[in-house]
Design a protein around this motif. Structure first.
Motif, PDB file in Angstrom:
ATOM      1  N   VAL A  82     -11.158 -24.404  36.986  1.00 49.64           N
ATOM      2  CA  VAL A  82     -10.106 -24.035  36.037  1.00 49.64           C
ATOM      3  C   VAL A  82      -9.043 -23.211  36.739  1.00 49.64           C
ATOM      4  CG1 VAL A  82      -9.606 -22.616  34.012  1.00 49.64           C
ATOM      5  CG2 VAL A  82     -11.567 -24.169  33.981  1.00 49.64           C
ATOM      6  N   LYS A  83      -9.500 -22.263  37.534  1.00 50.91           N
ATOM      7  CA  LYS A  83      -8.557 -21.397  38.267  1.00 50.91           C
ATOM      8  C   LYS A  83      -7.690 -22.236  39.207  1.00 50.91           C
ATOM      9  CE  LYS A  83      -9.340 -17.200  38.095  1.00 50.91           C
ATOM     10  NZ  LYS A  83     -10.432 -16.219  37.971  1.00 50.91           N
ATOM     11  N   ALA A  84      -8.340 -23.171  39.865  1.00 46.99           N
ATOM     12  CA  ALA A  84      -7.620 -23.989  40.832  1.00 46.99           C
ATOM     13  C   ALA A  84      -6.574 -24.872  40.160  1.00 46.99           C
ATOM     14  CB  ALA A  84      -8.602 -24.855  41.611  1.00 46.99           C
ATOM     15  N   LEU A  85      -6.876 -25.272  38.921  1.00 44.70           N
ATOM     16  CA  LEU A  85      -5.946 -26.192  38.246  1.00 44.70           C
ATOM     17  C   LEU A  85      -4.760 -25.468  37.628  1.00 44.70           C
ATOM     18  CD1 LEU A  85      -8.279 -28.766  36.472  1.00 44.70           C
ATOM     19  CD2 LEU A  85      -6.616 -29.221  38.263  1.00 44.70           C
ATOM     20  N   GLU A  86      -4.937 -24.174  37.368  1.00 45.50           N
ATOM     21  CA  GLU A  86      -3.873 -23.468  36.665  1.00 45.50           C
ATOM     22  C   GLU A  86      -2.588 -23.452  37.473  1.00 45.50           C
ATOM     23  OE1 GLU A  86      -5.840 -20.012  35.106  1.00 45.50           O
ATOM     24  OE2 GLU A  86      -6.141 -21.095  33.226  1.00 45.50           O
ATOM     25  N   GLY A  87      -1.509 -23.775  36.812  1.00 42.39           N
ATOM     26  CA  GLY A  87      -0.222 -23.802  37.472  1.00 42.39           C
ATOM     27  C   GLY A  87      -0.024 -24.984  38.410  1.00 42.39           C
ATOM     28  N   LEU A  88      -0.914 -25.944  38.276  1.00 45.65           N
ATOM     29  CA  LEU A  88      -0.889 -27.119  39.149  1.00 45.65           C
ATOM     30  C   LEU A  88       0.439 -27.878  39.084  1.00 45.65           C
ATOM     31  CD1 LEU A  88      -2.771 -29.413  40.663  1.00 45.65           C
ATOM     32  CD2 LEU A  88      -2.676 -30.408  38.380  1.00 45.65           C
ATOM     33  N   LYS A  89       0.889 -28.305  40.244  1.00 49.28           N
ATOM     34  CA  LYS A  89       2.081 -29.161  40.286  1.00 49.28           C
ATOM     35  C   LYS A  89       1.669 -30.511  40.839  1.00 49.28           C
ATOM     36  CE  LYS A  89       5.887 -25.950  40.622  1.00 49.28           C
ATOM     37  NZ  LYS A  89       5.640 -24.586  41.094  1.00 49.28           N
ATOM     38  N   LEU A  90       2.251 -31.557  40.248  1.00 48.92           N
ATOM     39  CA  LEU A  90       1.796 -32.894  40.600  1.00 48.92           C
ATOM     40  C   LEU A  90       2.988 -33.832  40.699  1.00 48.92           C
ATOM     41  CD1 LEU A  90      -1.215 -33.606  40.854  1.00 48.92           C
ATOM     42  CD2 LEU A  90      -1.078 -34.574  38.565  1.00 48.92           C
ATOM     43  N   ASP A  91       2.954 -34.704  41.708  1.00 47.18           N
ATOM     44  CA  ASP A  91       3.976 -35.751  41.752  1.00 47.18           C
ATOM     45  C   ASP A  91       3.429 -36.956  41.034  1.00 47.18           C
ATOM     46  OD1 ASP A  91       6.132 -34.614  42.943  1.00 47.18           O
ATOM     47  OD2 ASP A  91       5.243 -34.832  44.950  1.00 47.18           O
ATOM     48  N   SER A  92       3.847 -37.073  39.804  1.00 47.54           N
ATOM     49  CA  SER A  92       3.294 -38.131  38.977  1.00 47.54           C
ATOM     50  C   SER A  92       4.275 -39.283  38.930  1.00 47.54           C
ATOM     51  CB  SER A  92       3.072 -37.578  37.566  1.00 47.54           C
ATOM     52  OG  SER A  92       3.030 -38.611  36.631  1.00 47.54           O
ATOM     53  N   PRO A  93       3.797 -40.471  38.581  1.00 47.69           N
ATOM     54  CA  PRO A  93       4.747 -41.570  38.371  1.00 47.69           C
ATOM     55  C   PRO A  93       5.803 -41.215  37.322  1.00 47.69           C
ATOM     56  CG  PRO A  93       2.506 -42.400  38.422  1.00 47.69           C
ATOM     57  CD  PRO A  93       2.413 -40.913  38.482  1.00 47.69           C
ATOM     58  N   ARG A  94       5.525 -40.261  36.468  1.00 44.86           N
ATOM     59  CA  ARG A  94       6.541 -39.906  35.463  1.00 44.86           C
ATOM     60  C   ARG A  94       7.540 -38.872  36.003  1.00 44.86           C
ATOM     61  NH1 ARG A  94       2.270 -36.634  31.509  1.00 44.86           N
ATOM     62  NH2 ARG A  94       0.506 -37.105  32.847  1.00 44.86           N
ATOM     63  N   GLY A  95       7.444 -38.508  37.280  1.00 41.64           N
ATOM     64  CA  GLY A  95       8.301 -37.464  37.835  1.00 41.64           C
ATOM     65  C   GLY A  95       7.422 -36.298  38.216  1.00 41.64           C
ATOM     66  N   SER A  96       8.026 -35.184  38.534  1.00 46.45           N
ATOM     67  CA  SER A  96       7.158 -34.081  38.925  1.00 46.45           C
ATOM     68  C   SER A  96       6.750 -33.308  37.679  1.00 46.45           C
ATOM     69  CB  SER A  96       7.864 -33.200  39.958  1.00 46.45           C
ATOM     70  OG  SER A  96       8.563 -32.184  39.325  1.00 46.45           O
ATOM     71  N   ILE A  97       5.481 -33.068  37.559  1.00 41.97           N
ATOM     72  CA  ILE A  97       4.957 -32.434  36.360  1.00 41.97           C
ATOM     73  C   ILE A  97       4.154 -31.200  36.758  1.00 41.97           C
ATOM     74  CG2 ILE A  97       4.892 -34.528  34.975  1.00 41.97           C
ATOM     75  CD1 ILE A  97       1.949 -34.786  35.636  1.00 41.97           C
ATOM     76  N   GLU A  98       3.886 -30.360  35.739  1.00 43.25           N
ATOM     77  CA  GLU A  98       3.328 -29.051  36.063  1.00 43.25           C
ATOM     78  C   GLU A  98       2.559 -28.536  34.857  1.00 43.25           C
ATOM     79  OE1 GLU A  98       6.627 -26.569  37.023  1.00 43.25           O
ATOM     80  OE2 GLU A  98       5.447 -24.733  37.077  1.00 43.25           O
ATOM     81  N   LEU A  99       1.408 -27.902  35.105  1.00 47.41           N
ATOM     82  CA  LEU A  99       0.616 -27.365  33.987  1.00 47.41           C
ATOM     83  C   LEU A  99       1.155 -25.991  33.599  1.00 47.41           C
ATOM     84  CD1 LEU A  99      -3.152 -28.076  34.740  1.00 47.41           C
ATOM     85  CD2 LEU A  99      -1.850 -28.820  32.748  1.00 47.41           C
TER      86      LEU A  99
END
Lengths: 424, 245, 235, 321, 281
Positions: free
Chosen positions: A354-371
């Protein structure tokens, strides 16, 4: 605390020499205390991912695509993380909340999974929430759009890889007001999802001074929208905004076309209404609609192009698995698992994940997304129009609406999203 | 007067089955109702015992108006009946059938809290009834497996179970052999010592022997009423009953 | 023509016919008498195949028809005029009649219907009426007319006089006598002793599923005791 | 099978059920404790349902109405008033009393298939109310509940430990339900119910008010469904309109027929087969419903008396030989 | 307009429930699988209209295919069950509907299909100041046409006489030379074909999807029940009432529209416990 108690009780029993029954009794005392069986991370053996998705009944189309996306993401990682293989265990949730909950228990208790991916239905997500929270298993939700999941129902262990109804409909309210007109008639399937969409749209549309001329809420699984379409057509409004899913979306779209609604008003809706497998059936009836998307196959960015290519290769162009927003959500769920494991360096302890995922940034097919802090995805939203492309119909994305997430609404983080929006 | 039937009429759609029929039953008597097939005898029974409500007319039982009451009300007031066609509980045993009948007059007849097996009076009385009608040996036989004659007895046993003061018997000997009929007649004669009986019967000989008075109907109308001797002399009755040509 | 040999018939566990033997020759007009529940209707149903015999045989023209289905038995020319004037109340008179012609492809429906209406003019008048509105006598006529359509060889009549007014019974009586002249074998179940004695030549008395007596009308009339005993009448 | 053996078998079953949680997670996963809790909750409904459908012969396609009513009443109580299980039970039973009387009164006017569909109409009405009154019921998203407690409200209360604590709680309810239902069917009342099933008209000629008795039977079975509903909702910590849906009522009928109606234990066996079998099958194949469907078809054609009915028939004929 | 909408929905229900009603009247079978046959009609119609390129050919052929399925269902599963309690038939056909629904997924997958409206019937017609989709008007007329055909078949032909007689007394029918087993099979086939006609005809207006059978079957049952079981006249009346009820529900019961049919059913059964056109025996 609870965990500690359980451990001490167990060691006491062992000291007392009741070795024969120790394992069984340990289990029972532990469960008696209501504590979670300590999620001690196994550092070897496969990493288990439990999938609770509808593989039968109506939502199978979504379940299958989410699953394909998830598999693709894991396969791209070589099907393993640092030598530990991924093991996926599928369970069918049938869109029944209590079945979904039972299946979740099965995955957690019998199969001891490290992650749960699922479900599709918001009701199922709500049913699973308490149990997941108690058992502390990271759960990544690849579809369910209920805004409350990252609000009132928040749990640190819940993550939404997909999108909420709010994010879909709220930006659309602004855009419709600014670009299509000031008077709208709204419609939504009469259940929480439809109501939330209409509600989120209304908030922004009205907020900008738009006027809602009327609203209808046809029942879920309606076969014939004729009475509602008549009402909408007779209202004199120049804009229609509404939302349905699955067969309802196809039915509504086609029947609206048959009643000539498109000629009388501008039609607007959001993403899932035009999920690509729906579009395959809506065909020409969909042409000319405006829609708020978080992803479309035509979306022009390199990640998406690569994703579509890889996905089609992975599914061998199977039409029943054709790339859709659900595939993307499944794919991102898979990416989240990988990122989480990267963050903990392979440790599957749920709190660490959970800690590792918090604030996660991802290059998704929908663009760059972020938790965000509520485990909602902050994501870019787009407006598109359905146009004919070759023999099929696709979204032509022509505007980006910026990046959005679901706000915390109302006092005490409880808002009556469910309230059917009746126009006074 | 135990029962007074005044001018009752009953029709089914266009078909009029009973026309202004009146008669009385005195306490303690055995009254027979005779008439050819289709004369309306069974409809008369059905109308008096609450299966149908009459279209017009009144029925008084012990001076009280009981017209149109439901069968279960009438049963509680002391009116019981048997049926021409066996109408019992085929999948229950003889004993269970009788239990069900007698149980209804017990206190707590539909209680959830008693155990049926522990009701002594029920067992006692049921045994008595079964002995009376001669089915004690067949008590654990399923009703549907009884011989026809025994089934007819059970039919009467069920009616008896409710401790009636007025008993309607609809062709108790129908389909029985001569020998069985004889036994049935004896049973009915014995019964008439204790309870007022109204009887539908085909067997004129039998009727003449046992009844105190006879009512003859045809096409739903009364054509004669009187003692057996009177009826025997009545030409009209002879003609009607034996089938005219 | 038709023989019934040692027939035992059951309704579920209850044994109704206990070894019946009968013989019908061509042109016979035969009655079977007995009280309610004696087994008359069951006998008719057994012959017609509606309640097949569990034991014994029913033969027709030298052929064993015990296990044939009713519709096959019908096609052999055996017709049942069921008890209680069992016609279809929601159908019209003509439809009731046409029903019996559906399975007889060889028959010419129009001429058959005309024949029936000639025989029973009242039915001709009411051909388009629903049977619901017909009187008991008219229904009986309809049931008989239906039984006579096409190639009828044996007519089984189950208590046709039941519940009919005396005048109608007289008509019925005449009708049966008329049919008698047409080379159709008649097998009549009756409780109306006078009727049975006056139209039939030979009689069976059924009691409790067994044949108690058989004989000609003369023998029957001469033996009043048996009638009193088994039928409860003193004719 | 003699009464003695039957008793032994029942006691043995009880013993297995009592010991069952001790095997987890050593011998098998704790998940099965959970599954069996769920199955036992269904068992409670099915026991009551058999009194109505099996013994009285009134097949209701609206029984989920009371199951859901129990669920929603306890949800409201837990959310707004008290988290005590007994408070939930009392309120649920009161609610069932009211709804059951109204529905029972009107439904028993009709018979056979009309009864089936009138009960369905009432149940669907309730279902749609729960589904559409989103502000109150949460609509199809349902309501999540806090944990339920056991004890005396205001004095002493404790959370029910899961899964085993709840397992034993449900087991106690199941055993009590079984004992009570057996009492009912052996009581004078129960006998009359069988009479009504066999020959309703004659029962009324014997002096019983058939309508009243039918309503009574209806109420009793409704109460069991409501109790089970309370347990189900508090156990799952979640209610949704799904609990009220006709397919749940349909499941009750299927389980009853499959196990054997009018045998009390049969429907429960049917419940075990369907719930357990469905669970196993649905994990094995996506097309598990084909097998369930095929199973129904074969059972109805070959063993219409259900598992228990057929087995006891076989044992009986065995004995006669 | 609202009346017209209700009328169209009612007539579609006549098509769907008509077969159900005839089957019940004659065979005493409440056929839960009727919805599945309707669904199969939709799917076959879809496939055939693509394969043959003609909607009309598909509309003609789909019922033939479904009739064959109906034959198999009747011959292999229902035959052994005649005379059993109605509940058994209901459960049997429920089982069959589960199988059918899954079998459809094997063949057609889980996707939603739409059948193209035939060219000549697209668009909107205007009459009496009402603008109404042409295809809907066609469906309305088509269902009335089929209903009239059925009515003629039932009232004017000898098969009709047999069927009507069968709803009254099977045994007497059998004793008049009619092989009722064959008639049963025939009626079931006819009912199946009717369901398929409905499924195929409605497909361009509604969509084809695996749940379409389940979605329609309750409505169809309600029609048959409120009409009074087995009465064809009752079915037509019931369907028309229900069509209007759904329409009214949509207009007046905001957010509660789907309750309309149950309110109507409960209301009717409370006053007429055996349906509108009850058999009085």
């Amino acid at each position: 605390m609870e965990e500690k108690q359980g451990v001490s009780r167990r060691s006491f029993l062992k000291n007392a020499g009741v070795i024969g029954g120790a394992v069984a009794l340990g289990g029972i005392t532990n469960s008696f205390l209501g504590g979670s069986p300590a999620y001690a991370a196994a550092s070897s053996g496969p990493i288990k991912i439990g999938v609770v998705l509808p593989f039968s009944r109506a939502y199978k189309v979504i379940g299958d695509r989410v699953f394909a996306g998830l598999e693709l993401a894991l396969q791209q990682a070589g099907g393993q993380f640092k030598g530990r293989k991924f093991e996926i265990i599928k369970e069918d949730s049938e869109i029944k909340p209590n079945v979904a909950l039972t299946k979740t228990k099965k995955l957690v208790e019998r199969d001891k999974v490290d992650f749960i991916v699922g479900p599709v239905s918001s009701a199922a997500a709500a049913a699973m929430r308490n149990y997941i929270h108690q058992k502390k298993v990271p759960m990544i939700i690849p579809t369910a759009g209920n805004a409350l999941i990252t609000g009132k129902l928040f749990s640190p262990y819940l993550f939404r890889a997909s999108i909420s109804h709010w994010i879909f409909a709220h930006p659309m309210g602004y855009w419709v007001h600014d670009n299509l007109g000031k008077e709208a008639y709204v419609a939504g399937a009469n259940y929480a999802a439809g109501q939330q969409q209409v509600w989120a749209f209304t908030m922004s549309f009205r907020g900008k001074g738009g006027k809602i001329k009327g609203a209808v809420y046809p029942p879920l699984n309606e076969k014939d929208y004729a009475p509602y379409l008549t009402k909408i057509a007779d209202s004199g409004a120049k804009i229609y905004f509404g939302w349905f899913a699955g067969n309802d979306a196809v039915n509504f779209c086609r029947q609206a076309d048959q009643f000539g609604l498109k000629k009388k008003m501008k039609m607007a809706t959001t993403g899932w209404f035009f999920e690509r497998n729906n579009l395959a059936a809506q065909k020409a009836a969909a042409e000319g609609w405006y829609c708020c998307f978080n992803w479309a196959i035509t979306l022009d960015n390199p990640v998406n192009k690569e994703f579509v290519k890889q996905y089609n290769k992975f599914t061998k162009n199977d039409a029943s698995l054709s790339a859709s927003v659900s595939s993307v959500h499944g794919y991102d769920a898979g990416q989240m698992i990988l990122k989480g494991l990267e963050g903990t360096n392979g440790d599957t302890n749920s709190d660490k994940i959970v800690k590792a995922l918090e604030g996660l940034k991802l290059d998704s097919p929908r663009g760059s997304i972020e938790l965000d802090a509520q485990h909602e995805m902050i994501q870019p939203m787009y407006v598109g129009k359905i146009v004919k492309s070759g023999n099929a119909y696709e979204a032509d994305i022509f505007a980006e609406l910026g990046r959005w997430t679901t706000p915390l609404l109302g006092a005490n983080n409880t808002y009556s999203v469910g309230e059917p929006f009746i126009v006074k | 007067m135990l029962l007074q039937v005044n001018d009752i009429t009953k029709s089914f759609s266009q078909l009029r089955v009973l026309t202004d029929l009146s008669f009385e039953v005195k306490k303690g008597e055995l009254k027979a109702i005779i008439g050819p097939n289709g004369a309306g005898k069974t409809t008369l029974f059905n109308t008096i015992t609450g299966r149908y409500a009459p279209d017009s007319g009144t029925i008084l039982f012990q001076g009280k108006d009981v017209t149109g009451l439901k069968p279960h009300n009438l049963s509680r007031m002391g009116i019981a009946r048997s049926f021409q066609i066996n109408n019992f509980f085929s999948n229950l045993t003889t004993r269970e059938n009788i239990h069900l009948a007698f149980q209804s007059v017990l206190k707590g007849s539909t209680s959830i809290w008693r155990n049926i097996r522990k009701e002594d009076s029920l067992e006692e009385r049921s045994t008595e009834i079964m002995e009376w009608i001669g089915l004690l040996e067949q008590r654990d036989e399923l009703a549907m497996n009884l011989s026809y004659g025994d089934q007819r007895k059970l039919e009467i046993g069920l009616a008896l179970g409710t401790n009636p003061s007025l008993l309607f018997l609809d062709e108790p000997t129908s389909g029985m052999s001569r020998f069985e009929s004889g036994a049935m007649i004896k049973l009915i004669e014995a019964l008439s010592e204790r309870v007022t009986i109204v009887l539908i019967e085909h067997d004129i000989e039998l009727v003449m022997k046992v009844s105190d008075s006879i009512l003859v109907i045809n096409y739903g109308e009364k054509i004669a009423e009187g003692t057996p001797a009177e009826i025997e002399k009545n030409d009209e009755v002879q003609r009607v009953y034996l089938g005219g040509l | 023509m038709m023989s019934v040999e040692d027939v035992h018939t059951y309704y579920g566990p209850s044994h109704v016919l206990h070894g019946i033997d009968l013989l019908l020759e061509k042109g016979d007009v035969i009655s079977v008498m007995g009280r309610n529940g004696a087994g008359k209707t069951t006998l008719m149903r057994t012959i017609m195949g509606l309640t097949p015999a569990r034991q014994g045989t029913v033969g027709f023209d030298g052929r064993d028809i015990t296990r044939l289905k009713p519709h096959d038995i019908f096609r052999l020319g055996i017709r049942l005029v069921p008890q209680g004037r069992n016609v279809f109340p929601k159908l019209t008179v003509e439809e009731n009649l046409r029903l019996a012609l559906v399975a007889q492809k060889s028959a010419d429906p129009r001429s058959e219907l005309e024949k029936a209406y000639d025989r029973f003019p009242i039915l001709g008048q009411r051909r388009q009426q629903k049977v619901k509105g017909l009187s008991g006598g008219e229904r009986q006529m309809l049931a008989i007319a239906r039984g006579l359509l096409g190639k009828t060889r044996i007519l089984l009549m189950d208590e046709p006089s039941e519940g009919l007014a005396p005048l109608i019974i007289r008509e019925l009586h005449d009708t049966i006598l008329e049919i008698k002249t047409e080379d159709i074998t008649i097998f009549l179940a009756e409780q109306n002793v006078k009727m049975a004695l006056s139209v039939c030549d030979r009689h069976y008395i059924l009691e409790k599923g067994e044949i108690r007596f058989t004989g000609t009308t003369e023998e029957m009339s001469a033996n009043k005791d048996i009638m009193i005993q088994t039928l409860g009448v003193s004719a | 099978m003699s009464a003695f053996y039957r008793k032994i078998l029942l006691l043995a079953t009880l013993l297995v059920l009592v010991l069952f949680p001790f095997g987890a997670p050593g011998l098998y996963s704790g998940y099965y404790v959970d599954l069996f809790t769920k199955i036992m909750i269904f068992g409670i409904v099915l026991l009551g349902f058999d009194i109505l459908a099996g013994y009285t012969g009134l097949v209701s396609l609206g029984h989920a109405m009371f199951f859901g009513l129990g669920g929603y009443s306890s949800a409201f109580i837990i959310i707004h008033l008290s988290s005590n299980l007994f408070v939930c039970l009392i309120v649920a039973l009161l609610a069932t009393l009211v709804v059951g009387l109204v529905v029972g009164y009107f439904s028993t006017q009709t018979k056979d298939i009309f009864f089936v569909f009138l009960t369905l109409a009432f149940a669907q009405f309730l279902y749609l109310t729960a589904f559409n009154l989103t502000t109150v019921t949460g609509g199809d998203n349902g309501l999540s509940l806090p944990q339920v407690t056991l004890g005396i409200p205001g004095l002493w209360e404790t959370l029910i430990p899961r899964p085993s604590g709840f397992y034993y709680l449900v087991l106690v309810f199941l055993v009590l339900s079984f004992l009570y239902c057996r009492r009912v069917i052996k009581s004078p009342f129960g006998r009359v119910l069988v009479g009504i099933r066999e020959n309703e008209e004659r029962v009324s000629f014997l002096g019983y008010n058939v309508r009243l008795l039918k309503i009574k039977a209806f109420m009793i079975s409704a109460f069991f469904a409501a109790i089970a509903g309370v347990l189900f909702a508090t156990y799952q910590e979640f209610v949704s309109p799904e609990m009220l849906h006709w397919s749940i009522s349909g499941d009750f009928i299927l389980m009853s027929v499959l196990g054997g109606m009018g045998t009390l234990i049969g429907p429960v066996v049917g419940g075990v087969i369907l719930l357990w079998g469905g669970d196993v099958l649905s994990s094995l194949t996506e097309n598990w419903m084909i097998f369930i469907g095929g199973f129904f078809v074969l059972m109805i054609i070959l063993a219409p008396k259900g598992v228990v009915g057929t087995i006891s028939d076989l044992l009986n004929t065995e004995k006669r030989k | 307009m609202t009346v017209l909408n209700g009328l169209t929905m009612g007539m579609v229900l006549v098509l769907v429930a008509g077969g159900l009603s005839i089957i019940f009247g004659m065979l005493d079978v409440l056929n839960f699988a009727h919805g599945s046959l309707y669904m199969l009609g939709g799917y076959l119609g879809y496939t055939l209209s693509i394969a043959t390129g003609s909607f009309w050919l598909a509309l003609l052929l789909a019922p033939v295919g479904v009739a064959m399925v109906g034959f198999f269902i009747e011959f292999f599963t229902l035959r052994p069950l005649y005379g059993r309690p109605p509940l058994h038939h209901l459960l049997l056909t429920f089982g069959i509907s589960l199988i059918a629904q899954n079998a459809v997924k094997f063949i057609w997958g889980n996707d939603i299909y739409s059948v193209e409206t035939p060219e000549s019937l697209t668009g909107i017609v205007e009459f009496l100041g009402i603008a109404y989709p042409t295809y809907r008007l066609f469906i309305l007329l088509f269902s009335i046409g089929i209903a009239i055909l059925m009515w003629l078949l039932i009232t004017k032909t000898r098969y009709g006489i047999v069927v009507r007689a069968g709803t009254e007394d099977i045994e007497t029918l059998e004793a008049h030379g009619i092989d009722t087993r064959k008639v049963f099979t025939g009626v079931f086939i006819l009912g199946s074909a009717l369901a398929a006609i409905a499924g195929a005809a409605v497909a361009p207006m509604r969509t084809v999807y695996p749940q379409m059978g389940i979605d329609i079957i309750i409505d169809a049952f309600v029609v048959v029940i409120i009409g009074g079981l087995g009465s064809i006249r009752g079915t037509v009346i019931g369907a028309l009432i229900l069509g209007q009820a759904i329409q009214m529900g949509a207009v007046f019961l905001t957010g509660f529209a789907d309750a309309a049919i149950y309110i109507v059913m409960a209301g009717i059964l409370l006053f007429k416990p055996s349906g509108l056109v009850a058999e009085s025996n």
